[in-house]
Design an enzyme around this catalytic site. Structure first.
Site, PDB file in Angstrom:
ATOM      1  N   ARG A  25      35.061  56.638  64.265  1.00 32.67           N
ATOM      2  CA  ARG A  25      35.169  55.825  65.475  1.00 32.67           C
ATOM      3  C   ARG A  25      36.471  56.134  66.212  1.00 32.67           C
ATOM      4  O   ARG A  25      36.648  55.755  67.359  1.00 32.67           O
ATOM      5  CB  ARG A  25      35.127  54.342  65.108  1.00 32.67           C
ATOM      6  CG  ARG A  25      33.749  53.879  64.737  1.00 32.67           C
ATOM      7  CD  ARG A  25      33.698  52.359  64.842  1.00 32.67           C
ATOM      8  NE  ARG A  25      32.460  51.846  64.286  1.00 32.67           N
ATOM      9  CZ  ARG A  25      32.194  50.551  64.178  1.00 32.67           C
ATOM     10  NH1 ARG A  25      33.076  49.648  64.549  1.00 32.67           N
ATOM     11  NH2 ARG A  25      31.046  50.151  63.672  1.00 32.67           N
ATOM     12  N   ARG A  45      17.922  51.670  59.461  1.00 35.59           N
ATOM     13  CA  ARG A  45      18.141  53.071  59.852  1.00 35.59           C
ATOM     14  C   ARG A  45      17.178  54.043  59.183  1.00 35.59           C
ATOM     15  O   ARG A  45      17.243  55.236  59.444  1.00 35.59           O
ATOM     16  CB  ARG A  45      19.588  53.500  59.606  1.00 35.59           C
ATOM     17  CG  ARG A  45      20.556  52.607  60.293  1.00 35.59           C
ATOM     18  CD  ARG A  45      21.833  53.212  60.791  1.00 35.59           C
ATOM     19  NE  ARG A  45      22.370  52.289  61.772  1.00 35.59           N
ATOM     20  CZ  ARG A  45      23.235  51.309  61.489  1.00 35.59           C
ATOM     21  NH1 ARG A  45      23.720  51.167  60.284  1.00 35.59           N
ATOM     22  NH2 ARG A  45      23.621  50.481  62.422  1.00 35.59           N
ATOM     23  N   ASP A  97      35.529  51.724  61.611  1.00 38.08           N
ATOM     24  CA  ASP A  97      34.614  52.142  60.539  1.00 38.08           C
ATOM     25  C   ASP A  97      34.413  53.649  60.520  1.00 38.08           C
ATOM     26  O   ASP A  97      34.356  54.278  61.577  1.00 38.08           O
ATOM     27  CB  ASP A  97      33.201  51.591  60.787  1.00 38.08           C
ATOM     28  CG  ASP A  97      33.086  50.107  60.637  1.00 38.08           C
ATOM     29  OD1 ASP A  97      32.444  49.668  59.691  1.00 38.08           O
ATOM     30  OD2 ASP A  97      33.635  49.396  61.500  1.00 38.08           O
ATOM     31  N   ASN A 102      34.971  49.496  57.909  1.00 39.93           N
ATOM     32  CA  ASN A 102      36.239  48.812  58.172  1.00 39.93           C
ATOM     33  C   ASN A 102      36.654  47.852  57.061  1.00 39.93           C
ATOM     34  O   ASN A 102      35.853  47.417  56.250  1.00 39.93           O
ATOM     35  CB  ASN A 102      36.143  48.026  59.485  1.00 39.93           C
ATOM     36  CG  ASN A 102      35.107  46.917  59.411  1.00 39.93           C
ATOM     37  OD1 ASN A 102      33.941  47.163  59.645  1.00 39.93           O
ATOM     38  ND2 ASN A 102      35.516  45.713  59.061  1.00 39.93           N
ATOM     39  N   GLU A 113      31.798  42.176  58.221  1.00 43.60           N
ATOM     40  CA  GLU A 113      32.323  41.112  59.089  1.00 43.60           C
ATOM     41  C   GLU A 113      32.198  39.747  58.412  1.00 43.60           C
ATOM     42  O   GLU A 113      32.398  38.713  59.046  1.00 43.60           O
ATOM     43  CB  GLU A 113      31.562  41.109  60.428  1.00 43.60           C
ATOM     44  CG  GLU A 113      32.086  42.123  61.426  1.00 43.60           C
ATOM     45  CD  GLU A 113      31.955  43.573  60.989  1.00 43.60           C
ATOM     46  OE1 GLU A 113      30.868  43.948  60.519  1.00 43.60           O
ATOM     47  OE2 GLU A 113      32.944  44.320  61.090  1.00 43.60           O
ATOM     48  N   ASP A 135      38.906  47.897  63.383  1.00 43.65           N
ATOM     49  CA  ASP A 135      37.463  48.026  63.147  1.00 43.65           C
ATOM     50  C   ASP A 135      37.012  49.481  63.284  1.00 43.65           C
ATOM     51  O   ASP A 135      35.914  49.760  63.757  1.00 43.65           O
ATOM     52  CB  ASP A 135      36.681  47.130  64.134  1.00 43.65           C
ATOM     53  CG  ASP A 135      35.247  46.876  63.690  1.00 43.65           C
ATOM     54  OD1 ASP A 135      34.940  47.105  62.505  1.00 43.65           O
ATOM     55  OD2 ASP A 135      34.428  46.475  64.529  1.00 43.65           O
ATOM     56  N   TRP A 157      27.394  51.945  55.947  1.00 48.80           N
ATOM     57  CA  TRP A 157      26.436  51.778  57.040  1.00 48.80           C
ATOM     58  C   TRP A 157      25.438  52.917  57.123  1.00 48.80           C
ATOM     59  O   TRP A 157      24.563  52.887  57.987  1.00 48.80           O
ATOM     60  CB  TRP A 157      27.182  51.683  58.378  1.00 48.80           C
ATOM     61  CG  TRP A 157      28.071  50.492  58.460  1.00 48.80           C
ATOM     62  CD1 TRP A 157      29.406  50.455  58.210  1.00 48.80           C
ATOM     63  CD2 TRP A 157      27.699  49.156  58.800  1.00 48.80           C
ATOM     64  NE1 TRP A 157      29.873  49.177  58.381  1.00 48.80           N
ATOM     65  CE2 TRP A 157      28.852  48.365  58.743  1.00 48.80           C
ATOM     66  CE3 TRP A 157      26.477  48.559  59.163  1.00 48.80           C
ATOM     67  CZ2 TRP A 157      28.841  47.002  59.023  1.00 48.80           C
ATOM     68  CZ3 TRP A 157      26.474  47.205  59.442  1.00 48.80           C
ATOM     69  CH2 TRP A 157      27.643  46.438  59.366  1.00 48.80           C
ATOM     70  N   GLY A 165      27.941  43.949  55.691  1.00 47.32           N
ATOM     71  CA  GLY A 165      28.569  42.634  55.580  1.00 47.32           C
ATOM     72  C   GLY A 165      30.069  42.687  55.816  1.00 47.32           C
ATOM     73  O   GLY A 165      30.777  41.732  55.507  1.00 47.32           O
TER      74      GLY A 165
END
Ligand code: CU
Length: 687
Positions: free
Chosen positions: A340, A140, A315, A270, A202, A313, A252, A200
């Protein structure tokens, strides 16, 4: 407050002096001054300055003349980050007429910001076998200071390059990618320190913010977003267990920083495992939260959790934005983040308390998921629908915070938003936040997962049902009321793409996954200009000036989550520009499901073929009953093919180079997806 900066030079310099005194060991006083100031000629950090407002004070390009805007230059970055596994989400940085940009392959280029000529290039040489990738190869953006450029890599290293030459100066491993860690966010530089998040979520990791010495790369402190035993927040995890040690809560996006308060702010993603809350009873701090720490020491100051005990999820992935406002006649220091969930969370940044109001309301319960009794509902408007329509073939459909277990349950927003990683600019002129949104339904299912170091650990899935629409919204939210000032329905999902930026010229620049860059009137939303760049225009634009000429720049390289056309280009526009638009690329899908012609009699399906990582080729086949089909993974990442009808059939996970056969004896239409990448669809028609 920034309007006063602009207008009162004296006050501005006095405040600068005060800030200067507050930070004793300013390592790069010029960059620090630019970071504390309204964005002018240079764009020196991902969010433009320490506020992440993405508000440029340049006015040469404005509502009266934007129609004349044309391409000043377009440069292809030699194939870096070009292909179906990559996304191009970086904001180019500009300082003293030189542009610096990083691609999805972590390669960095320095360009002449006036002409687009490449001055130097740094190829990361990054390991192409990294398998712990949740959502595409992406970076990003960069940070700068002390004559260096800083960035995080996919392999969880932070790297510093010499700004003049592109030569590597230092490199610090934050973690090992083999254990599930990576970095996709742009770091923040301020006062000799680098602040970086980690990904990470997930893969069962332990999230954290890490602060490094900008000159040496030495780690100064780390603050874990998941508390150890006895630490603040540990009471929100089951006692006597170590679930919080692999609870995700990754970062993120780029932090913001208030030098007067001495606080650094960031949004946390999340909980892990994403869709299974059964073993982690409690609110699960600091998942899905906004957190404030002391910028020098990393000491905890406050937090606000957007979703308790997250199982959807949801986030907090978009960057936090600092802004100053007046409420009931009182000047207030605000912080906001677009979730989200579809809401904007607006808080007082001195203490983390809601500025406009957020109510805890009772929500539906499922004891198996250990759901939280209440959830925070911001007063104001959501930017996307928060209930799913029922569909044939699905027993359950619900709204935001509807729990689910092993029967697929339709919920909106889906776990990719609302607003995903895309930034939310703020204009002090209009007082509006500009919020990109994704409108999509997901069928959520919990199935449970065993924790193995470095393996996916999500505990369920969410896929958009075949044939459902996938669109978006672009919304101006009034920061004083959290209500919609104006809203556009967009043809594509833009919560994780279609980044935007706002200017004192009264313009919002925003990209579209179909390749268009748009200029809107920041007050009314009226579209004033559009330009076809020829590649998915999903990164946030930036605005700068060289030799008295104002430019608008955007990285156009598509986004694999959006399904937009990939590329390796940087486009730059000005009023003196001469370049016209390119042909439109193939637009992204607006309906979920497999696409392409139906191949008759084909019994071999390649996964990730032809540099399109997240794909089955052919995606649709017609076969006779009794045919054995071979699925081969020729991509870089592990994939599978799993029937959408749960438990019907599946290949199991296939590593790069592996194959598996499945025999189809039952006539009918079989749909399948990839479990870790549920936006990959295939169809087998058995006759
Ligand atoms: Cu896959």
């Amino acid at each position: 407050m920034y309007r006063y900066f602009q207008r009162t030079l004296l006050l501005f310099s006095m405040l600068s002096m005060l800030f200067g005194l507050a930070s004793t060991a300013a390592a790069d006083s010029e960059i620090d001054r630019l970071l504390r100031s309204p964005i002018n000629k240079d764009w020196v950090t991902n969010g433009g300055n320490l506020t992440n407002q993405r508000y440029s004070t340049l006015t040469q390009i404005n509502t009266t003349n934007v129609k004349q805007l044309k391409g000043a230059w377009m440069t292809r970055l030699k194939g870096s980050g070009l292909g179906g596994k990559y996304s191009f989400e970086a904001s180019p940085l500009v300082k003293d007429g030189i542009m610096y940009v990083i691609t999805g392959n972590d390669d960095v280029f320095a360009l002449d910001a006036k002409t687009g000529a490449i001055l130097w290039e740094h190829w990361s040489g990054i390991d192409q076998t990294i398998s712990t990738v949740c959502c595409g190869w992406v970076n990003r953006g960069l940070a700068m200071g002390d004559g260096l450029l800083f960035f995080g890599q996919f392999d969880a290293n932070v790297v510093a390059l010499d700004m003049k030459t592109g030569k590597e100066v230092w490199r610090t491993a934050i973690e090992k990618w083999q254990n599930g860690y990576g970095i996709t966010s742009a770091p923040l530089y301020y006062d000799g320190m680098i602040y970086t998040g980690i990904t990470g979520g997930e893969f069962g990791v332990r999230g954290r913010l890490t602060a490094l010495d900008a000159k040496t790369g030495e780690i100064k402190w780390r603050w874990y977003t998941l508390p150890g035993p006895g630490e603040i927040g540990s009471e929100t995890w089951p006692s006597g267990t170590d679930h919080s040690m692999r609870g995700g809560a990754t970062i993120w996006n780029t932090p913001a920083l208030d030098p007067e308060l001495g606080l650094v702010y960031f949004a946390v993603g999340n909980c892990g495992p994403d869709y299974d809350g059964s073993m982690r009873e409690g609110d699960n701090l600091f998942c899905t939260s906004i957190v404030a720490l002391k910028a020098k020491t990393g000491e905890y100051v406050w937090h606000f959790q957007q979703v308790h005990h997250d199982i959807w999820d949801y986030d907090a992935a978009s960057p936090v934005v600092l802004f100053d406002t007046v409420i009931n006649g009182q000047p207030r220091k605000g912080i906001a983040e677009a979730g989200r969930t579809g809401w904007v969370y607006i808080l007082d940044r001195t203490n983390g308390k809601p500025l406009i109001g957020i109510e805890e309301r009772p929500v539906p319960q499922d004891p198996r998921q250990k759901t939280a009794k209440t959830q925070p509902y911001p007063i104001g408007d959501a930017t996307v629908p928060q209930c799913a329509d029922s569909l044939p073939g699905y027993e359950n459909a619900g709204c935001i915070f509807t729990p689910f277990w092993e029967t697929p349950t339709l919920i909106q927003p889906s776990g990719i938003g609302g607003t995903n990683w895309s930034p939310m600019p703020y204009s002090p002129e209009t007082g509006y936040f500009y919020v990109p949104g994704t409108v999509r339904t997901s069928a959520f299912t919990r199935y449970g997962d065993k924790y193995v170091v470095g393996k996916r650990y999500v505990g369920g899935s969410q896929a958009a049902p075949i044939g459902t629409s996938m669109t978006g919204t672009f919304t101006a939210i009034d920061s004083r009321t959290n209500k919609i000032a104006w809203q556009h329905k967009t043809p594509y999902r833009i919560g994780g793409g279609g980044g935007s930026t706002v200017t004192a010229g009264g313009l919002v620049f925003r990209g579209e996954p179909d390749g268009n860059l748009l200029a809107l009137d920041a007050k009314t939303g009226e579209e004033l200009w559009r330009f076809q760049t020829g590649f998915g225009a999903d990164a946030p634009a930036v605005v700068y000036e060289v030799d008295g000429e104002q430019f608008v720049a955007i990285a156009t390289g598509g986004n694999q989550l959006q399904g937009s056309a990939y590329g390796d280009a940087v486009w730059v526009f000005s009023l003196k520009g001469q370049l016209g638009p390119l042909w439109p690329p193939p637009p992204p899908q607006t309906v979920a499901g497999p696409v392409g012609p139906i191949a008759a009699g084909v019994d071999a399906i390649k996964i990730g073929d032809l540099n399109v990582e997240y794909s089955y080729a052919p995606a649709r086949i017609r076969i006779k009953a009794g045919t054995t089909v071979t699925f081969s993974n020729v991509g870089d990442l592990p994939h599978d093919a799993t029937a959408m009808e749960q438990g019907a059939w599946g290949t199991g996970m296939l590593a790069k180079g592996e194959s598996k056969v499945v025999t189809f004896s039952k006539p009918g239409i079989h749909y399948y997806i990839c479990t870790p990448h549920p936006w990959m669809y295939g169809q087998i028609i058995v006759e």
